[in-house]
Structures are given as structure tokens and as C-alpha cells.
Design an enzyme around this catalytic site. Structure first.
Site, PDB file in Angstrom:
ATOM      1  N   GLU A  15       1.137  -1.393  -0.137  1.00 52.10           N
ATOM      2  CA  GLU A  15       0.112   0.131   0.098  1.00 52.10           C
ATOM      3  C   GLU A  15       1.068   1.340  -0.005  1.00 52.10           C
ATOM      4  O   GLU A  15       2.026   1.118   0.525  1.00 52.10           O
ATOM      5  CB  GLU A  15      -0.666   0.006   1.220  1.00 52.10           C
ATOM      6  CG  GLU A  15      -1.677  -1.120   1.462  1.00 52.10           C
ATOM      7  CD  GLU A  15      -2.274  -0.985   3.105  1.00 52.10           C
ATOM      8  OE1 GLU A  15      -2.170   0.172   3.653  1.00 52.10           O
ATOM      9  OE2 GLU A  15      -2.850  -1.910   3.414  1.00 52.10           O
ATOM     10  N   LYS A  18       2.584   4.401   1.442  1.00 45.90           N
ATOM     11  CA  LYS A  18       2.663   4.920   2.983  1.00 45.90           C
ATOM     12  C   LYS A  18       2.328   6.657   2.697  1.00 45.90           C
ATOM     13  O   LYS A  18       3.233   7.365   1.983  1.00 45.90           O
ATOM     14  CB  LYS A  18       4.152   4.938   3.504  1.00 45.90           C
ATOM     15  CG  LYS A  18       4.273   5.280   4.829  1.00 45.90           C
ATOM     16  CD  LYS A  18       5.830   4.846   5.522  1.00 45.90           C
ATOM     17  CE  LYS A  18       5.915   5.390   6.653  1.00 45.90           C
ATOM     18  NZ  LYS A  18       4.686   6.215   7.628  1.00 45.90           N
ATOM     19  N   ARG A  46      -1.711   9.255  11.109  1.00 45.97           N
ATOM     20  CA  ARG A  46      -2.388   8.084  11.172  1.00 45.97           C
ATOM     21  C   ARG A  46      -3.505   8.269  12.363  1.00 45.97           C
ATOM     22  O   ARG A  46      -3.162   8.766  13.565  1.00 45.97           O
ATOM     23  CB  ARG A  46      -1.211   7.099  11.870  1.00 45.97           C
ATOM     24  CG  ARG A  46      -1.804   5.700  12.123  1.00 45.97           C
ATOM     25  CD  ARG A  46      -1.483   4.674  11.162  1.00 45.97           C
ATOM     26  NE  ARG A  46      -2.182   3.526  11.351  1.00 45.97           N
ATOM     27  CZ  ARG A  46      -1.231   2.450  11.919  1.00 45.97           C
ATOM     28  NH1 ARG A  46      -0.233   2.566  12.126  1.00 45.97           N
ATOM     29  NH2 ARG A  46      -1.903   1.241  12.195  1.00 45.97           N
ATOM     30  N   ARG A  88      -2.552   8.178  16.790  1.00 42.37           N
ATOM     31  CA  ARG A  88      -2.183   6.968  16.800  1.00 42.37           C
ATOM     32  C   ARG A  88      -1.750   6.753  18.121  1.00 42.37           C
ATOM     33  O   ARG A  88      -1.189   5.463  18.542  1.00 42.37           O
ATOM     34  CB  ARG A  88      -0.996   6.641  15.943  1.00 42.37           C
ATOM     35  CG  ARG A  88       0.321   7.123  15.981  1.00 42.37           C
ATOM     36  CD  ARG A  88       1.381   6.819  15.382  1.00 42.37           C
ATOM     37  NE  ARG A  88       2.468   7.121  16.071  1.00 42.37           N
ATOM     38  CZ  ARG A  88       3.634   6.350  15.661  1.00 42.37           C
ATOM     39  NH1 ARG A  88       3.854   5.758  14.811  1.00 42.37           N
ATOM     40  NH2 ARG A  88       4.560   6.573  16.507  1.00 42.37           N
ATOM     41  N   GLU A 136      -5.556   7.008   7.216  1.00 46.17           N
ATOM     42  CA  GLU A 136      -4.698   7.995   7.305  1.00 46.17           C
ATOM     43  C   GLU A 136      -5.364   9.288   6.872  1.00 46.17           C
ATOM     44  O   GLU A 136      -6.327   9.485   6.110  1.00 46.17           O
ATOM     45  CB  GLU A 136      -3.726   8.090   5.958  1.00 46.17           C
ATOM     46  CG  GLU A 136      -2.256   8.865   6.266  1.00 46.17           C
ATOM     47  CD  GLU A 136      -1.267   8.343   7.128  1.00 46.17           C
ATOM     48  OE1 GLU A 136      -1.570   7.388   7.434  1.00 46.17           O
ATOM     49  OE2 GLU A 136      -0.339   9.132   7.175  1.00 46.17           O
ATOM     50  N   LYS A 142       7.671  -0.742   6.889  1.00 46.51           N
ATOM     51  CA  LYS A 142       7.710   0.321   5.957  1.00 46.51           C
ATOM     52  C   LYS A 142       8.879   0.549   5.196  1.00 46.51           C
ATOM     53  O   LYS A 142      10.066   0.388   5.861  1.00 46.51           O
ATOM     54  CB  LYS A 142       7.186   1.460   6.966  1.00 46.51           C
ATOM     55  CG  LYS A 142       8.482   1.919   8.028  1.00 46.51           C
ATOM     56  CD  LYS A 142       8.053   3.011   9.022  1.00 46.51           C
ATOM     57  CE  LYS A 142       8.893   2.983  10.104  1.00 46.51           C
ATOM     58  NZ  LYS A 142       8.288   3.760  11.155  1.00 46.51           N
TER      59      LYS A 142
END
Lengths: 525, 370
Positions: A224, A226, A231, A246, A271, A393
């Protein structure tokens, strides 16, 4: 109250995070309920007293001190609450020193009319540190360098609890948090949140290194974007709607437009971005919306908030977190499609056959609001914290620029005898203009060498700041890495870097070979 | 010992016509006494000087003659060499000295060892130049003695009502408490080499701390001098002779400029402390990177300044240096006639001046190589 005042006092002078944690843990260990719970509430910003406000406190000192002397003092001290605490006329022995809990409960209960008298009575009874702490408590601006997260971390450390679990139960609880401390003390089970729409601790990823790919089979992974936003967790249950950061901080107040769009019964992970006409705007636009207690119409119209969702944690009361990623993803896609809500879009999966395809995409991700790629195992459950081996990530390679060291400033704490904060610049029309400041990215040995360089090449001193030699053939070139570049009217160069750090020290390179501002302008978002 | 003002000399009618400024007046070199032709704490070399105390903004080298207490003369000798002036005149407290048409005597100021107020009498008037002073007890020097007078000339270093110095024993106890909290670190106290350092050491001893106190090389000479003048300091050791490990859980004292300097890297993770009246203001402490502010000052705080003015109730109050305006304003509210003198040249280095707390700009001047 004295113990609480002492804690705030020590925290305000203690720079190190671990030292701050130790102080708070020590306080929790030695101070009984309910005082410690109210202290936790004060540090996490969950107290609000509607009848006790800064203007009223100013009025109290004006009744007791000459206005001109107050003004001179305020100008000198630079902080109203502190000035009042210091110059409050002492009346020793007039009253018993109140407990923190007594103060908090009274502040909540006392009417607007009685409030000034009540506060004055406490100020008479307290010493200057106590008065300062009381006024900081009332005005809510603590400035002791403790975030809500750090305070919760201290509680977790105190009770050997998992911070994720503390965050999960947090929003259902109220000061003075008796059930939370009972749990931390091992005297009770974990408190069950009685309220709806609690925060669920988020699942975090690890940065992927070159070496990791050898052990990873592309078929096991989904990719996906980033996103370069923040977040969030959007939860709507039984009519209660909350948007959490987050770390579990409730940021609903800043995003009424998004809350309004949360017409569902679910908890989703995604996001937060500014989305205009279906296109994601750069991070600098989102910054216009962050950290605001109230939002104006203008901001709402110019910087509309939207979500790119990538996980579904709870749907209609069913907890999906134990399910594998692929199953949750299927449910998520159906869920988003069924909503048809323009502010809530799906974060797409990026098709790929091998990791090299992604390298290509990652490098050319022209979307300004993407900072890399996420790799998630198709069989990963949704686990709190940063479990190993599930989510990775893979950030876009940072931008690099060769800049010249212009100024150095001393650090704090253990770095206080080192020049460790560096301001650097690039060439523009034959002169160097500052473009940023960085204070990490180097080893201890490099720091020593940098410090020596600064001391040996100082051409000017301004208090704690030194200007160092920066001529075409004399000076130091720093290779600076950063994540993005934005226009800025606050900086002379007109640009501002995101996350700049020292990537390499180019002892070998003369300043004349450093980069031009023109190069940076090509990197603007 | 204080003598009422009207008994000091036989006033003649004519001299009463003279203004107070005919006895003491402000000049660019400092306060000047025309009838005696001498300066008090002159900021530039002068033929004849009366020096109130040994801090370097008050006691400078190069005067034709100096009248001061024997302790102040000894401090000047230690700092500038024995030949700092061709003519030294040691005065005991209360001992009267005729200079020209004026009489001068010294009264304890309670500021540092040997510090004195200069009492000047002429034309049947008495003017007290207090120099720097404080009113609370200090185990290293004689306490301030109030002298009734027509004009009281006061400093105003801490001339704002936010400055109220707490009990110094409690402040020192904070430093000792830190040793318990961080047994693997040392507490590094920044303190001026003259007066403050010795007072802190004495307070530590009174607080029950009998371990060695480690001192920076710049402190050595003045500590020895204090001991030779009868102030016991206990076991002192030089940091340059010590290894890192032995200073863990110990007190180290150094000039403020050494805090955060390369010199401090030889110490075991020092907790930076600074002993100064300015530490009452948080922003001041934080700007200097101070973890442990100790509010200990050799200057009068607001209550001491205003209390002294009320106690003496002189005909006039002159304010020399510091925050003159607020103190003059307060005096006006309390029925005292006061004016600022705007004297330049004081309050700069040893005297806890505004630059004294600028720890970082004074770096590398600590005297001891890194």
C-alpha cells in the site's frame, strides 16, 4: 499539593525523557490515591475548570500588589502565573496546605462568585513552588515538557503494564483513575471501558532493510502507499464518534467535518489527509488543521479533511482484529463501497510481482503525499504495538543535499558541553543562505570532531551560538538528508525542510562545491 | 554601636545650607566625596579610594591609595598582586578616619568576608554608602549593621517584589538530596569564586556534609585566603587532581562559566546547579541549562531592601545599580524620598550581574584548560 508541586518543579528542570519518567514513577509510588490520579489527569490535560481562568487570577494580584510593580515584575519574569506565584504576599501559617485532590474537587465544585476567594485562600497557604503549581494547574499551560503519552508511559512503567493496554482502556476512564491505579498495583483486573467508542491500540511497522528482502517472499505480502498524513483511528459506536491520534489522543475537536462524515458503526484505521476534489494535498496543508481547539469556517472550506482507510478493526460490534489481513481487507473494501462517503476513500493495494517493481514505483511515486510503501503480510492479524515480521515500512529514499555549516549551538543535558545543533546553508548568488538546522544523524565520535571543528573555526559568538568559518575554500560541508521540502515565508531562503538530519560529514569537500538553492527549489513539494 | 546622626559632629549653621550632593555625588568614575577628595568603589584608577568589598566591579587595581577592611585588602592582594596600590590603609569596623574635611568609618555590610558600608560624615551630615549588602546571616562574614543616616545609598540588584530569597539551608539541602537521587553522578554547583563559593561550602558543612568538596582551580586561591582569615572550609580537593570515579555522589564547585564548558567533561555526569538569586526566575535557569537552581544570593532581596529602608527611614534614598525604578517607585509609595543614580560600571561580573547568568557567553574563560 506540596508533592505535586515538587514533581512539576523537578520535571520543569529535567531535560531527559528517562529522568522525567523516573520522577513520575517515583511520584506514583509514593503518593496515595486520589492525589496521584489527579496528578495524572493534570499531566494528560484532562482537567478543565470552567470558573477558574487566567483573567480572574490576574485580578487577584491586582488587588494585592501595586500595578506598576506587578507590570515591571511581569516584564522581567515573562510569565504571568509565575510572577504572581513569586510576588504573592506571604501569610505564613494562615491555612493548612491543601491536598491536590481537595483543590481539584473544589475547583470543580466552586461557583464563579466564590472562586477568587477560594483560590486566594490556597495561595496564602502555599509556598512559591506550590503557588506556581496551583496557577499552572488552573491555567492549564504546564510547560513542563511532559506529553500525555509520556505520563501514560510512566503509569505503564509504574505498574509494569503494556502501554498499548493503558491506551486502550484510557478513554473509558475518569480522574482520579482509581481503577487504573488498582490495576497497576495488581489489586484489580484491567478496568473494562464502560463507554462506547474506545481507542484500540494501533499496529505499527518496522523499517525494512535491504537484508530483510532475502527472507521475504513477495507472494506473502500486500503493498500500500505510505501516506504522508497522520495516522488516525476513526471510531463510531452507538452514536459516539471519536477520532484518535495513533497514541490514543482524542483529536475529534479539530475535525468536525470528518466526525460529521462518520455515519457508521465501526472502528477503522487510516490516514488523515487534506483531500480536495479527490486529490490528496501535501502535508503542509494538513498542518493548517492540526493542533487547533476550534476550527473556523475558512479552514474547513480551504483544507477539507478526508480519510484514506487501510484497515477495519471492528464492524457492527464484531472484532475483526484476530482475522488475517486478507480477510479484513476484503471486508474493508466492501465496507467502503457500501458507504459511498466522499470523505472516506480506500487506500488502494498496489499490484506487484516482485520487490523490484516496487522499487520503481517507490522512486517515481509522483504523488506528493506519499512517503513510501507499506508491506503487510496477507496473514497478519491486527496486533497492538510493533510485532516483528508482519508489517514493514519502506520509505522513499531521502533527499540529499550538500550544505555548508554556518552556525552551531550547544545542546542540552548530556550534550551541554558540545556544539551539537547545526545550522547550514546553500549557495545563492555567491552567498550562503541558511536552509535548515539539524542536531542528529552523527555518532558520538563524529560529534566530538564536529565540536572541535566549531571551536577551532569560530568567527563570531552570540551567546550560546557560534558562527563558524564559511568561505568558498574554508569551512565544513555537511551532507543533509531530509524527507521533503516546503515553501516557507519564515525562512530567508524561502524553503523549509522536513526531518533534516546529518547524513554524512564531508570533511573532504570544500564549501564551494556545496549545492545551490536552485537545486532545492526543484525538490519542492 | 550605631550613633544617632545629630550627635556625630557639631553642626554649624552654614554647613546645613549645603546640599547632600556637596558631601557625596555621583560621577562617571563612581561616587565621589568632595570634602575628603576620595571616591568610593571607583570604576577607574583614582588617587584615593575607599573600597567597600573585594568583588572586582567594586575593587579595582591601580588606585593611588585604598582604605578598606584588612580582609578586603587581602582579597585585592590575592587577586591583583600585593602591589595593587602604593598605599593600603586597613580600617577596622567602627574605626574613624579623617580624610580631608570628611570623616569615614566602615560598618559591616554582610555581603562577603570583609564587606563594609562606608559611612561618610561632613558638614554635620551623615551619608551611608552601603555597597552591596544582605541582611540574613552568613557564616562567612560579619552581619550587616544598620547605621542611622541622612542619606542611605543602596543597591537594587534584586529590586523587584518577585525576588524573595528562601532559606539558604533548605537550598543547600536540595543539592545534598540530589546526591542521594543520583549516586552515580556529581552535583556541579556554579558559584562565584569570591564569597558565594565559600558560603556554600560552609552551608554544606553546617548541613552535615563532611565528605571532600571538589573545587575548580579558579577557586583555590580565594578558598585558601578565606581559611587563613579564619573561615573553616573542611576537606577541599582540586578537581584536576581527582579521577572521575571518586567524584561520584560528591559536590563540585566551579565558577559559573565552567558549567557546560569542556572542563566539565572530566566530571561524572554532573547535575548542573547554579547558586544565584537570579535562579528564582525559571526562564533564567532554563536558558542556562540549569537542572538544579539554588536560590542563594549575597545581595539583599526585595524584603530586605524595603525592610532596610523602612528601618533607617533616611531623609533621602539614593539607588545605585540594579532595578532602580521599581525600588524608587516603592519608596515613593511609602513616603520616602528616593532617586536613582544610574551609576555605570557595577553589577557586571562577580556581583551576580545580568551578564553573570549568561553562562554560555562566558565560557572558556574558566581559567583551567579542558
Amino acid at each position: 499539593m506540596n508533592r505535586f508541586a515538587e514533581l512539576l518543579d523537578r520535571l520543569s528542570y529535567t531535560p531527559g525523557r528517562n529522568d522525567k519518567l523516573a520522577l513520575i514513577v517515583d511520584y506514583f509510588r509514593h503518593v496515595p490515591d486520589p492525589d496521584r490520579g489527579y496528578a495524572l489527569a493534570a499531566m494528560t490535560g484532562t482537567l478543565d475548570f470552567k470558573h477558574a481562568k487566567p483573567a480572574m487570577i490576574r485580578g487577584l494580584i491586582e488587588e494585592r500588589a501595586d500595578p506598576a510593580l506587578f507590570r515591571w515584575s511581569r516584564d522581567y519574569v515573562g510569565d504571568t502565573a509565575e510572577t504572581i506565584a513569586l510576588m504573592w504576599p506571604v501569610r505564613p501559617g494562615v491555612n493548612r496546605v491543601p491536598d491536590l485532590s481537595e483543590i481539584v474537587e473544589e475547583l470543580d465544585r466552586t461557583s464563579k462568585l466564590d472562586m477568587p476567594g477560594r483560590i486566594a485562600g490556597w495561595l496564602d497557604a502555599l509556598d512559591e513552588t506550590g503557588r506556581w503549581a496551583l496557577l499552572k494547574l488552573i491555567t492549564g499551560a504546564m510547560r513542563i515538557g511532559v506529553s500525555a503519552r509520556l505520563a501514560k508511559q510512566a503509569l505503564a512503567q509504574y505498574g509494569s503494564l503494556d502501554i498499548a493496554e493503558v491506551e486502550e482502556v484510557w478513554h473509558g476512564l475518569e480522574p482520579p483513575y482509581l481503577d487504573l491505579f488498582a490495576w497497576a498495583d495488581g489489586l484489580a483486573e484491567r478496568p473494562e471501558h464502560g463507554t462506547l467508542a474506545p481507542f484500540r491500540p494501533v499496529m505499527l511497522s518496522h523499517p525494512v532493510e535491504e537484508a530483510d528482502f532475502a527472507r521475504m517472499d513477495p507472494a506473502d505480502y500486500r503493498a500500500e502507499w505510505k501516506w504522508d498524513g497522520i495516522r488516525v483511528q476513526a471510531v463510531s459506536e452507538g452514536g459516539v464518534k471519536r477520532l484518535y491520534s495513533r497514541t490514543g489522543e482524542d483529536i475529534s475537536g479539530s475535525f468536525p467535518d470528518l466526525i460529521e462524515a462518520m455515519r457508521f458503526e465501526a472502528a477503522i484505521d487510516g490516514e488523515l489527509l487534506v483531500v480536495r476534489g479527490g486529490a490528496v494535498a501535501p502535508f503542509s496543508d494538513l498542518q493548517q488543521r492540526l493542533n487547533r481547539k476550534t476550527v473556523g469556517k475558512k479552514q474547513l472550506a480551504e483544507f477539507p479533511a478526508g480519510l484514506r482507510v487501510y484497515d477495519l478493526l471492528v464492524e457492527d460490534g464484531e472484532d475483526l482484529r484476530p482475522l488475517p489481513f486478507d480477510e479484513r481487507r476484503e471486508r474493508l473494501e466492501a465496507w467502503v463501497a457500501a458507504r459511498g462517503e466522499p470523505r472516506i476513500g480506500l487506500s488502494p493495494l498496489i499490484p506487484f510481482a516482485n520487490f523490484d517493481d516496487l522499487t520503481e514505483l517507490r522512486g517515481h511515486a509522483e504523488a506528493e503525499s506519499v512517503e513510501g510503501v507499506m508491506l503487510k503480510r496477507g496473514d497478519s492479524p491486527y496486533l497492538a504495538g510493533r510485532p516483528k515480521g508482519y508489517w514493514w515500512k519502506w520509505k522513499r529514499d531521502p533527499f540529499l543535499v550538500d550544505a555548508v555549516l554556518l552556525y552551531a549551538q550547544r545542546g542540552s543535558g548530556r550534550r551541554s558541553s558540545f556544539y551539537s545543533d547545526y545550522t547550514f546553508g546553500v549557495w545563492k548568488d555567491g552567498a550562503l543562505v541558511p536552509v535548515g538546522k539539524a542536531y542528529f544523524g552523527f555518532t558520538d565520535d563524529e560529534l566530538k570532531r564536529l565540536d572541535r571543528f566549531v571551536r577551532d573555526n569560530t568567527i563570531n559568538s552570540f551567546g550560546p551560538v557560534r558562527e563558524v568559518t564559511h568561505e568558498p575554500d574554508k569551512g565544513l560541508v555537511l551532507e543533509v538528508a531530509f524527507e521533503g521540502l516546503q515553501r516557507s515565508t519564515r525562512h530567508k531562503s524561502g524553503v523549509a525542510m522536513r526531518f533534516p538530519r546529518i547524513n554524512r560529514i564531508r570533511w573532504d569537500k570544500p564549501p564551494r562545491e556545496a549545492d545551490e538553492l536552485g537545486l532545492l527549489e526543484t525538490m519542492l513539494e | 554601636m550605631p550613633v544617632p546622626c545629630n550627635e556625630t559632629a557639631a553642626p554649624d549653621v552654614l554647613s546645613f545650607m549645603k546640599a547632600f550632593t556637596d558631601i557625596v555625588c555621583p560621577t562617571p568614575k563612581g561616587l565621589y566625596c568632595p570634602p575628603g577628595d576620595f571616591y568610593i568603589d571607583p570604576t577607574r584608577p583614582s588617587p584615593r579610594a575607599v573600597v567597600t568589598h573585594g568583588h572586582s566591579d567594586h575593587a579595582r587595581a591601580g588606585h593611588g591609595s585604598v582604605l578598606a577592611t584588612k580582609e578586603t585588602l587581602a582579597i585585592m592582594g590575592a587577586r591583583y598582586g600585593a602591589d595593587f596600590t602604593p598605599s593600603q590603609q586597613a580600617a577596622r569596623y567602627g574605626e574613624r578616619h579623617r580624610i580631608g574635611d570628611a570623616t569615614v568609618w566602615l560598618s559591616p555590610a554582610g555581603h562577603v568576608l570583609g564587606s563594609a558600608q562606608a559611612v561618610i560624615e561632613a558638614h554635620g551630615r551623615r551619608i551611608v554608602v552601603s555597597g552591596d549588602y544582605k541582611r540574613r546571616p552568613d557564616p562567612t562574614c560579619a552581619p550587616f549593621e544598620p547605621v542611622p543616616c541622612d542619606v542611605f545609598i543602596t543597591e537594587a540588584t534584586f529590586g523587584l517584589p518577585v525576588f524573595r530569597h528562601p532559606d539558604d539551608g533548605k537550598e543547600v539541602a536540595k543539592a545534598l538530596h540530589m546526591l542521594d537521587v543520583f549516586p552515580e553522578r556529581c552535583v556541579l554547583i556554579g558559584a562565584y569564586a569570591l564569597g558565594k563559593a565559600q558560603r556554600i561550602i560552609t552551608l554544606l558543612r553546617q548541613g552535615g556534609y563532611d565528605a571532600p568538596v571538589y573545587i575548580h582551580g579558579a577557586m583555590e586561591k580565594l578558598c585558601s585566603l578565606y581559611e587563613s582569615l579564619g573561615v573553616e572550609l573542611g576537606d577541599l580537593r582540586l578537581t584536576k587532581d581527582a579521577v572521575k570515579g571518586e567524584m561520584m555522589s560528591k559536590i563540585v564547585i566551579a565558577p559559573p562559566s565552567a558549567l557546560g564548558d569542556r572542563w566539565s567533561r572530566r566530571l561524572p555526569e554532573p547535575v548542573n546547579a547554579f547558586a544565584s538569586g537570579w535562579m528564582r526566575v525559571r526562564a533564567r535557569a532554563r536558558q542556562g541549562g540549569i537542572e538544579l537552581p539554588l536560590v542563594i544570593s549575597d545581595h539583599a532581596d526585595w524584603d530586605e531592601l524595603t525592610g532596610t529602608l523602612l528601618e533607617l527611614s533616611p531623609q533621602e534614598v539614593w539607588v545605585t545599580h540594579g532595578r532602580e525604578e521599581p525600588l524608587v517607585h516603592w519608596a515613593g509609595l511609602n513616603g520616602l524620598k528616593a532617586r536613582p543614580l544610574h551609576l555605570a560600571g557595577y553589577d557586571e561580573e562577580d556581583g551576580e550581574g545580568p551578564q553573570g547568568d549568561n553562562l554560555k557567553s562566558a565560557e572558556d574563560a574558566a581559567g583551567e584548560p579542558a
